[in-house]
Design a protein around this motif. Structure first.
Motif, PDB file in Angstrom:
ATOM      1  N   ARG A 293       0.698  -1.381   0.432  1.00 45.86           N
ATOM      2  CA  ARG A 293      -0.140  -0.027   0.071  1.00 45.86           C
ATOM      3  C   ARG A 293       0.934   1.666   0.142  1.00 45.86           C
ATOM      4  N   ILE A 294       2.307   1.121  -0.026  1.00 44.37           N
ATOM      5  CA  ILE A 294       3.064   2.201   0.461  1.00 44.37           C
ATOM      6  C   ILE A 294       3.120   2.918  -0.506  1.00 44.37           C
ATOM      7  N   PHE A 295       2.152   2.532  -2.136  1.00 41.23           N
ATOM      8  CA  PHE A 295       2.644   3.779  -2.859  1.00 41.23           C
ATOM      9  C   PHE A 295       0.725   4.720  -2.818  1.00 41.23           C
ATOM     10  N   SER A 296       0.311   4.254  -2.071  1.00 37.10           N
ATOM     11  CA  SER A 296      -0.447   4.849  -2.535  1.00 37.10           C
ATOM     12  C   SER A 296      -0.991   5.499  -1.167  1.00 37.10           C
ATOM     13  N   LYS A 297      -0.092   5.903  -0.123  1.00 33.89           N
ATOM     14  CA  LYS A 297      -0.337   6.619   0.518  1.00 33.89           C
ATOM     15  C   LYS A 297       0.275   8.295  -0.126  1.00 33.89           C
ATOM     16  N   ILE A 298       1.102   8.127  -0.638  1.00 33.73           N
ATOM     17  CA  ILE A 298       1.897   9.357  -1.223  1.00 33.73           C
ATOM     18  C   ILE A 298       0.838  10.099  -1.604  1.00 33.73           C
ATOM     19  N   ALA A 299       0.311  11.329  -1.843  1.00 31.66           N
ATOM     20  CA  ALA A 299      -0.343  12.515  -1.852  1.00 31.66           C
ATOM     21  C   ALA A 299       0.352  12.274  -3.635  1.00 31.66           C
ATOM     22  N   ASP A 300      -0.849  12.638  -4.930  1.00 33.33           N
ATOM     23  CA  ASP A 300      -1.244  13.004  -5.727  1.00 33.33           C
ATOM     24  C   ASP A 300       0.334  14.049  -6.254  1.00 33.33           C
ATOM     25  N   GLY A 301       0.598  13.875  -7.640  1.00 31.55           N
ATOM     26  CA  GLY A 301       1.154  15.341  -7.734  1.00 31.55           C
ATOM     27  C   GLY A 301       2.883  15.179  -6.988  1.00 31.55           C
ATOM     28  N   ASN A 302       3.323  14.018  -6.300  1.00 32.56           N
ATOM     29  CA  ASN A 302       4.453  14.343  -5.395  1.00 32.56           C
ATOM     30  C   ASN A 302       5.491  13.439  -6.117  1.00 32.56           C
ATOM     31  N   ASP A 303       6.435  14.006  -6.138  1.00 37.55           N
ATOM     32  CA  ASP A 303       8.174  13.017  -7.063  1.00 37.55           C
ATOM     33  C   ASP A 303       8.564  12.551  -5.487  1.00 37.55           C
ATOM     34  N   ILE A 304       8.576  10.969  -5.926  1.00 38.22           N
ATOM     35  CA  ILE A 304       9.569  10.055  -5.117  1.00 38.22           C
ATOM     36  C   ILE A 304      10.809   9.598  -6.103  1.00 38.22           C
ATOM     37  N   ARG A 305      11.436   9.505  -5.275  1.00 35.64           N
ATOM     38  CA  ARG A 305      13.265   9.356  -5.765  1.00 35.64           C
ATOM     39  C   ARG A 305      12.613   7.622  -5.346  1.00 35.64           C
ATOM     40  N   ILE A 306      13.374   6.646  -6.353  1.00 39.64           N
ATOM     41  CA  ILE A 306      13.822   5.687  -6.234  1.00 39.64           C
ATOM     42  C   ILE A 306      14.671   5.216  -6.562  1.00 39.64           C
ATOM     43  N   LYS A 307      16.120   4.545  -6.304  1.00 38.41           N
ATOM     44  CA  LYS A 307      16.565   4.213  -6.678  1.00 38.41           C
ATOM     45  C   LYS A 307      18.042   6.092  -6.861  1.00 38.41           C
ATOM     46  N   GLU A 308      18.373   5.813  -8.722  1.00 43.52           N
ATOM     47  CA  GLU A 308      18.456   6.505  -9.048  1.00 43.52           C
ATOM     48  C   GLU A 308      17.427   7.941  -9.655  1.00 43.52           C
ATOM     49  N   LYS A 309      15.720   7.703  -9.639  1.00 42.35           N
ATOM     50  CA  LYS A 309      15.324   8.225 -10.602  1.00 42.35           C
ATOM     51  C   LYS A 309      13.804   8.786 -10.517  1.00 42.35           C
ATOM     52  N   VAL A 310      13.950   9.451 -10.349  1.00 40.94           N
ATOM     53  CA  VAL A 310      12.527  10.565  -9.779  1.00 40.94           C
ATOM     54  C   VAL A 310      11.035  10.537 -10.859  1.00 40.94           C
ATOM     55  N   TYR A 311      10.145   9.854  -9.950  1.00 43.75           N
ATOM     56  CA  TYR A 311       9.322   9.616 -10.498  1.00 43.75           C
ATOM     57  C   TYR A 311       7.437  10.541  -9.739  1.00 43.75           C
ATOM     58  N   ASN A 312       6.894  10.740 -10.426  1.00 47.13           N
ATOM     59  CA  ASN A 312       6.461  12.124  -9.650  1.00 47.13           C
ATOM     60  C   ASN A 312       4.745  10.988  -9.953  1.00 47.13           C
ATOM     61  N   LYS A 313       3.601  10.792  -9.123  1.00 49.70           N
ATOM     62  CA  LYS A 313       2.552  10.395  -8.691  1.00 49.70           C
ATOM     63  C   LYS A 313       1.092  10.653  -9.632  1.00 49.70           C
ATOM     64  N   THR A 314       0.260   9.894 -10.085  1.00 52.45           N
ATOM     65  CA  THR A 314      -0.313  10.083  -9.812  1.00 52.45           C
ATOM     66  C   THR A 314      -1.689   8.460  -9.753  1.00 52.45           C
ATOM     67  N   SER A 315      -2.674   9.745  -9.553  1.00 47.12           N
ATOM     68  CA  SER A 315      -3.999   8.407  -9.304  1.00 47.12           C
ATOM     69  C   SER A 315      -5.359   7.750  -9.964  1.00 47.12           C
ATOM     70  N   THR A 316      -5.575   7.270 -10.769  1.00 50.34           N
ATOM     71  CA  THR A 316      -7.114   7.467 -10.906  1.00 50.34           C
ATOM     72  C   THR A 316      -8.135   6.267 -11.002  1.00 50.34           C
ATOM     73  N   PRO A 317      -9.486   6.575 -10.865  1.00 45.13           N
ATOM     74  CA  PRO A 317      -9.767   5.614 -10.298  1.00 45.13           C
ATOM     75  C   PRO A 317     -10.153   4.646 -11.247  1.00 45.13           C
ATOM     76  N   ILE A 318     -10.561   3.060 -11.092  1.00 43.52           N
ATOM     77  CA  ILE A 318     -11.116   2.777 -12.369  1.00 43.52           C
ATOM     78  C   ILE A 318     -12.172   2.376 -12.429  1.00 43.52           C
ATOM     79  N   ILE A 319     -13.058   3.151 -13.288  1.00 42.56           N
ATOM     80  CA  ILE A 319     -14.471   3.014 -13.264  1.00 42.56           C
ATOM     81  C   ILE A 319     -15.084   2.097 -14.117  1.00 42.56           C
ATOM     82  N   ASN A 320     -16.731   1.120 -13.219  1.00 42.68           N
ATOM     83  CA  ASN A 320     -17.310   0.631 -14.520  1.00 42.68           C
ATOM     84  C   ASN A 320     -17.802   1.318 -15.558  1.00 42.68           C
TER      85      ASN A 320
END
Ligand code: ADP
Length: 591
Positions: A293-320
């Motif tokens: 669940r770790i990545f779901s805790k990070i607020a949207d739009g935040n930057d995360i550094r993992i190893k040498e790279k930087v990632y920006n997080k976005t989440s989208t609800p999957i809706i049927n």
């Protein structure tokens, strides 16, 4: 063709076609990265087992051999519907609930059926009776269906139809060329389905022969045509597969409990990372598969550094289509390059700012150092002028003093601006009497105004409190600068200073100061520049009017420090009105 030949032909056809299924199974296995295709590979392996065992069964007349082959073919018979169902679910994308556990549960009835068939002698619950009969030249196992056989059959039909419906729904949802592969899968399904329905419904033109395995040959043939003609497994499923697994972004599919149910390759690598750093909050966190669940805790739009790279997080609800949320899609976008560029820019900006501050500090120090000998020059020139001098010497002496004064003015301006820019300027807070300040200002300025034949006046609105707290020096400097400019750039007419209230606060007031003149005015296109350092409307004016072009820049900075704004309304040839606001505290006793 006699019955024996027909017998041989059908069994050969079944055994032969089973190898086609085996080939197809192998072909799909090679592309097993796509889970839908992986299940199609299992499905074809089951078809092989079914057809192969059934073909051998037809050739055999021995009860024990036939029974063993029947059990083998039932391994195929019972697993084909479930594998078909999983394949359809995966291929159509209705697979969010397909976890390792739910897949195991799907196989409970098939496994149970096979075990009960293998042990049927003991309980007779799968087949209530088994005997050999001869019909049309074939030896058949004549069986009577028991309750477990019915359980398996109903279950098989249930999942077969469900899988079929998933593909039909998908067919209507997708567009364009995607219809073709789905049509192939649906066509491949229809033959075995109906031949099995006919068999179970006792519509048997050749006695006891079940043509379902033969119909499965049609499925295999259709799939083979599909592979050759439209590269069935190669393009459509793999386009998504490649996209999903090969993009540098990490994609996680979470269910409603925020558990990860699918993750592309990048995402899986990210999950294996030991640590990550949430850049926005600067916090380090452990990260592993155990903390899904770790990545779901990070607020949207935040930057995360993992190893040498930087990632920006976005989440989208999957809706049927019924607007129900099924889960969440988290995308960690690789923004390493952008972040690097931003960091470099920030560093460049910081070092430029540091250089600018260093330059201002240097200027402030230098001006300060120059001012002391300059005062000496002016002071001693004054003393020199008081001694007995020839007329010529008097004139030269006066020129030295005037030049010294001009130079001192410039140095003072530079000192002021560099002090402010080096952030060394601190605003004082002390009691000030506004009326006293204005009268002092007018007293000093009147001298210059009268020299030029100008009228200098002031007015203070009635509601302006006079006993205030602020930085009198700072306020005085701005007023002096603007009034001196007004006088400098006006040849005839008047200069008027006006003070009124701009806005009120609990224990403070914003005052509006305006200095109006009837001078040369400022061209519209120059107005936006005059508050910049070393800017004058007309550079040639330096000779006529003197000055450094620093006065207004200093005023702007000082007014900013006093929490106000500065501006000008002007008409060329008619005059200007410089205004500024300043926030001052009201003295307690003045209220
Ligand atoms: P300076 O030392 O040249 O007066 P300032 O920063 O005080 O520098 O003013 C910049 C320029 O703005 C002046 O050179 C002049 O061209 C214009 N200016 C300032 N005040 C007035 C005014 N009251 N009327 C016309 N022009 C003005």
């Amino acid at each position: 063709m006699d019955l024996a030949q027909l017998h041989l032909l059908i069994s050969t056809l079944m055994i032969g076609s089973s190898f086609l299924a085996l080939f197809l199974s192998y072909h799909a296995w090679k592309r097993r990265q796509n889970e839908a295709v992986l299940f199609l590979s299992f499905l074809m392996a089951s078809v092989f087992l079914w057809s192969f065992s059934y073909g051998l069964d037809l050739l055999s007349a021995d009860l024990v051999k036939k029974y063993i082959l029947t059990v083998m073919s039932y391994v195929g018979i019972t697993t084909v519907p479930v594998l078909w169902f999983i394949f359809a679910a995966r291929y159509s994308g209705n697979d969010h609930w397909l976890t390792p556990l739910s897949m195991k549960l799907l196989f409970i009835i098939p496994i149970f059926s096979i075990l009960s068939l293998a042990t049927n002698n003991m309980h007779h619950l799968f087949f209530t009776s088994v005997e050999i009969v001869y019909s049309h030249g074939f030896a058949f196992l004549y069986t009577q269906a028991g309750p477990i056989w019915w359980l398996h059959t109903i279950y098989s039909y249930f999942v077969l139809i469900l899988g079929f419906l998933m593909l039909v729904c998908m067919f209507f949802k997708v567009q364009g060329s995607n219809h073709l592969p789905i049509s192939f899968f649906l066509a491949g399904w229809i033959f075995p389905f109906f031949s099995n329905v006919f068999y179970i419904a006792d519509f048997r033109p050749f006695g006891f022969i079940d043509f379902t395995p033969l119909a499965l040959v049609c499925t295999v043939v259709i799939f083979t045509i599909g592979i050759l003609a439209i590269r069935l497994f190669d393009i459509t499923p793999f386009a998504f597969d490649v996209m999903f697994h090969h993009i540098p972004d990490g994609i996680f599919v979470l269910d409603l409990d925020l558990e990860i149910i699918n993750a592309n390759r990048t995402a899986q690598q990210l999950l294996n990372a030991k640590r990550y750093q949430n850049i926005s909050y600067g916090s380090e966190q452990e990260c592993s598969f155990n903390s899904n669940r770790i990545f779901s805790k990070i607020a949207d739009g935040n930057d995360i550094r993992i190893k040498e790279k930087v990632y920006n997080k976005t989440s989208t609800p999957i809706i049927n289509s019924k607007k129900q949320q099924l889960g969440t899609l988290i995308i960690l976008r690789d923004v390493t390059e952008r972040k690097q560029a931003e960091d470099e820019l920030l560093q460049a900006k910081e070092s430029a700012e540091a250089a600018s501050i260093a330059k201002s500090e240097f200027l402030a120090n230098m001006s300060h150092e120059i001012r002391t000998p300059m005062n000496g020059i002016i002071g001693f020139t004054d003393l020199l002028l008081e001694t007995e001098l020839s007329e010529k010497q008097q004139l030269y002496g006066k020129n030295v003093r005037k030049s010294g004064e001009t130079l001192l003015e410039i140095i003072n301006d530079i000192l002021d601006i560099s002090k402010i820019e080096a952030e060394k300027f601190e605003l004082q807070k002390q009691d000030l009497d506004l009326l006293e300040q204005i009268e002092e200002l007018v007293k000093i300025m009147k001298l210059h105004a009268h020299e030029k034949g100008l009228r200098l006046s002031y007015s203070i609105a009635q509601d302006v409190p006079l006993m205030l707290r602020g930085d009198p020096k700072c306020l005085f400097q701005v007023l002096t600068n603007l009034t001196a400019n007004a006088i400098k750039f006006t040849s005839y007419g008047e200069v008027n200073i006006n003070i009124s209230v701009s806005s009120r606060y609990d224990d403070a007031i914003m005052l509006l100061f305006s200095i109006r003149d009837t001078g040369i005015g400022i061209p519209v296109d120059k107005i936006e520049y005059i508050f910049e350092k070393f800017t004058q409307v007309d550079n040639s004016s330096t000779r006529k009017y003197g000055g450094t072009g620093l006065g207004l820049a200093i005023c702007k900075q000082l007014v900013g420090l006093m929490g106000g704004n500065i501006g000008v309304n002007s008409e060329e040839g008619k005059g200007s009105e410089f205004w500024f606001t300043a926030k001052l505290e009201i003295q307690a006793k003045a209220e």
